[in-house]
Write an enzyme that holds these catalytic residues in place. Structure first.
Site, PDB file in Angstrom:
ATOM      1  N   SER A   1      -1.127   1.111  -1.758  1.00 53.14           N
ATOM      2  CA  SER A   1      -1.368   0.089  -2.790  1.00 53.14           C
ATOM      3  C   SER A   1      -1.745  -1.236  -2.135  1.00 53.14           C
ATOM      4  O   SER A   1      -2.603  -1.966  -2.642  1.00 53.14           O
ATOM      5  CB  SER A   1      -0.113  -0.102  -3.648  1.00 53.14           C
ATOM      6  OG  SER A   1       0.227   1.091  -4.287  1.00 53.14           O
TER       7      SER A   1
ATOM      8  N   HIS B   1      -0.869   8.511  -5.095  1.00 53.90           N
ATOM      9  CA  HIS B   1       0.343   8.723  -5.897  1.00 53.90           C
ATOM     10  C   HIS B   1       0.090   9.806  -6.952  1.00 53.90           C
ATOM     11  O   HIS B   1       0.923  10.698  -7.166  1.00 53.90           O
ATOM     12  CB  HIS B   1       0.726   7.445  -6.659  1.00 53.90           C
ATOM     13  CG  HIS B   1       1.154   6.288  -5.810  1.00 53.90           C
ATOM     14  ND1 HIS B   1       0.599   5.037  -5.928  1.00 53.90           N
ATOM     15  CD2 HIS B   1       2.101   6.177  -4.851  1.00 53.90           C
ATOM     16  CE1 HIS B   1       1.180   4.200  -5.082  1.00 53.90           C
ATOM     17  NE2 HIS B   1       2.098   4.875  -4.401  1.00 53.90           N
TER      18      HIS B   1
ATOM     19  N   ARG C   1       2.434  10.447   4.302  1.00 53.24           N
ATOM     20  CA  ARG C   1       1.029  10.302   4.709  1.00 53.24           C
ATOM     21  C   ARG C   1       0.835  10.581   6.195  1.00 53.24           C
ATOM     22  O   ARG C   1      -0.106  11.202   6.613  1.00 53.24           O
ATOM     23  CB  ARG C   1       0.543   8.875   4.414  1.00 53.24           C
ATOM     24  CG  ARG C   1       0.328   8.610   2.959  1.00 53.24           C
ATOM     25  CD  ARG C   1       0.151   7.150   2.700  1.00 53.24           C
ATOM     26  NE  ARG C   1       1.341   6.411   3.072  1.00 53.24           N
ATOM     27  CZ  ARG C   1       1.615   5.184   2.695  1.00 53.24           C
ATOM     28  NH1 ARG C   1       0.765   4.519   1.955  1.00 53.24           N
ATOM     29  NH2 ARG C   1       2.729   4.591   3.070  1.00 53.24           N
TER      30      ARG C   1
ATOM     31  N   LYS D   1      10.880  -9.037  -4.700  1.00 54.85           N
ATOM     32  CA  LYS D   1       9.569  -8.639  -4.176  1.00 54.85           C
ATOM     33  C   LYS D   1       8.468  -9.189  -5.095  1.00 54.85           C
ATOM     34  O   LYS D   1       8.546  -9.028  -6.322  1.00 54.85           O
ATOM     35  CB  LYS D   1       9.519  -7.104  -4.146  1.00 54.85           C
ATOM     36  CG  LYS D   1       8.520  -6.537  -3.175  1.00 54.85           C
ATOM     37  CD  LYS D   1       8.793  -5.037  -2.993  1.00 54.85           C
ATOM     38  CE  LYS D   1       7.620  -4.326  -2.356  1.00 54.85           C
ATOM     39  NZ  LYS D   1       7.838  -2.904  -2.190  1.00 54.85           N
TER      40      LYS D   1
HETATM   41  O1  PNS Z   1       6.341   2.316  -3.180  1.00 55.40           O
HETATM   42  P1  PNS Z   1       7.404   1.800  -2.268  1.00 55.40           P
HETATM   43  O2  PNS Z   1       7.433   0.286  -2.269  1.00 55.40           O
HETATM   44  O3  PNS Z   1       7.336   2.377  -0.893  1.00 55.40           O
HETATM   45  O4  PNS Z   1       8.768   2.308  -2.935  1.00 55.40           O
HETATM   46  C1  PNS Z   1       9.985   2.074  -2.316  1.00 55.40           C
HETATM   47  C2  PNS Z   1      11.139   2.588  -3.172  1.00 55.40           C
HETATM   48  C3  PNS Z   1      11.129   1.953  -4.538  1.00 55.40           C
HETATM   49  C4  PNS Z   1      11.026   4.076  -3.319  1.00 55.40           C
HETATM   50  C5  PNS Z   1      12.381   2.226  -2.373  1.00 55.40           C
HETATM   51  O5  PNS Z   1      12.367   0.879  -2.073  1.00 55.40           O
HETATM   52  C6  PNS Z   1      13.645   2.548  -3.130  1.00 55.40           C
HETATM   53  O6  PNS Z   1      14.055   3.677  -3.163  1.00 55.40           O
HETATM   54  N1  PNS Z   1      14.212   1.505  -3.728  1.00 55.40           N
HETATM   55  C7  PNS Z   1      15.387   1.626  -4.505  1.00 55.40           C
HETATM   56  C8  PNS Z   1      16.559   1.068  -3.732  1.00 55.40           C
HETATM   57  C9  PNS Z   1      17.274   2.155  -3.000  1.00 55.40           C
HETATM   58  O7  PNS Z   1      17.641   3.168  -3.540  1.00 55.40           O
HETATM   59  N2  PNS Z   1      17.503   1.939  -1.725  1.00 55.40           N
HETATM   60  C10 PNS Z   1      18.265   2.852  -0.958  1.00 55.40           C
HETATM   61  C11 PNS Z   1      17.706   3.047   0.372  1.00 55.40           C
HETATM   62  S1  PNS Z   1      18.807   4.004   1.354  1.00 55.40           S
END
Ligand code: PNS
Length: 159
Positions: free
Chosen positions: A127, A17, A90, A41
């Site tokens: 993570s 990150h 990645r 979560k």
């Molecule tokens: O580190 P992660 O868990 O892969 O992060 C995921 C994250 C937070 C980037 C993703 O879940 C997200 O964008 N969540 C916010 C909700 C959202 O905007 N969802 C729309 C999807 S189309």
């Protein structure tokens, strides 16, 4: 001001990150690291702890700000006058979901998504893997910043 958001759970932030954040900070006037608070979560660190860990790990960058959000990333973008999301990719396995999310975000709010290829040094890193290995005594010292390593050890030592 050209501003980009780097959203994620960051439970906890890894060197992968930080690599993306630091490279984004060279391209944009401001990088906002947005830590997702998702009540459904389960996380090892609270959102306040995750924010604090990233703040400590990025304090050398003048143009990186860390914030938290709940709900949609695009709403966070609207509220903070941000027109683009940056994500690290990645491997091909990341691509399908990320592309779908990027297209949805553009469709819904006109927010662009930029993909930055991960440094190959960290291509395997997540993570979840860091937590799994650390839990069972693995050495993750080269994979996370020192403050995260310290906090991981103490959190995992708790009964
Ligand atoms: O580190 P992660 O868990 O892969 O992060 C995921 C994250 C937070 C980037 C993703 O879940 C997200 O964008 N969540 C916010 C909700 C959202 O905007 N969802 C729309 C999807 S189309």
């Amino acid at each position: 001001m050209r501003r980009v958001v780097c959203p994620g759970s960051f439970d906890p932030v890894t060197n992968g990150h930080l690599d993306i954040i630091s490279r984004a900070a060279q391209l944009y006037d401001e990088v906002v690291v947005a830590v997702a608070q998702n009540p459904s979560k389960t996380t090892l660190f609270t959102v306040a702890e995750r924010v604090e860990l990233i703040r400590e790990a990025t304090k050398r960058y003048d143009n990186v700000r860390v914030d938290r959000f709940e709900g949609l990333t695009v709403d966070f973008c609207r509220d903070n006058d941000i027109s683009a999301i940056i994500k690290g990719l990645r491997a091909v396995s990341d691509f399908d979901y990320e592309m779908q999310m990027a297209q949805m975000n553009y469709n819904q709010a006109g927010v662009e998504t930029l993909f930055m290829t991960t440094n190959p040094l960290y291509a395997f890193l997540s993570s979840s893997l860091v937590k799994d290995f650390a839990k069972f005594g693995g050495d993750v010292s080269g994979l996370v910043p020192a403050n995260v390593l310290e906090r991981l050890s103490s959190r995992l030592a708790e009964p």
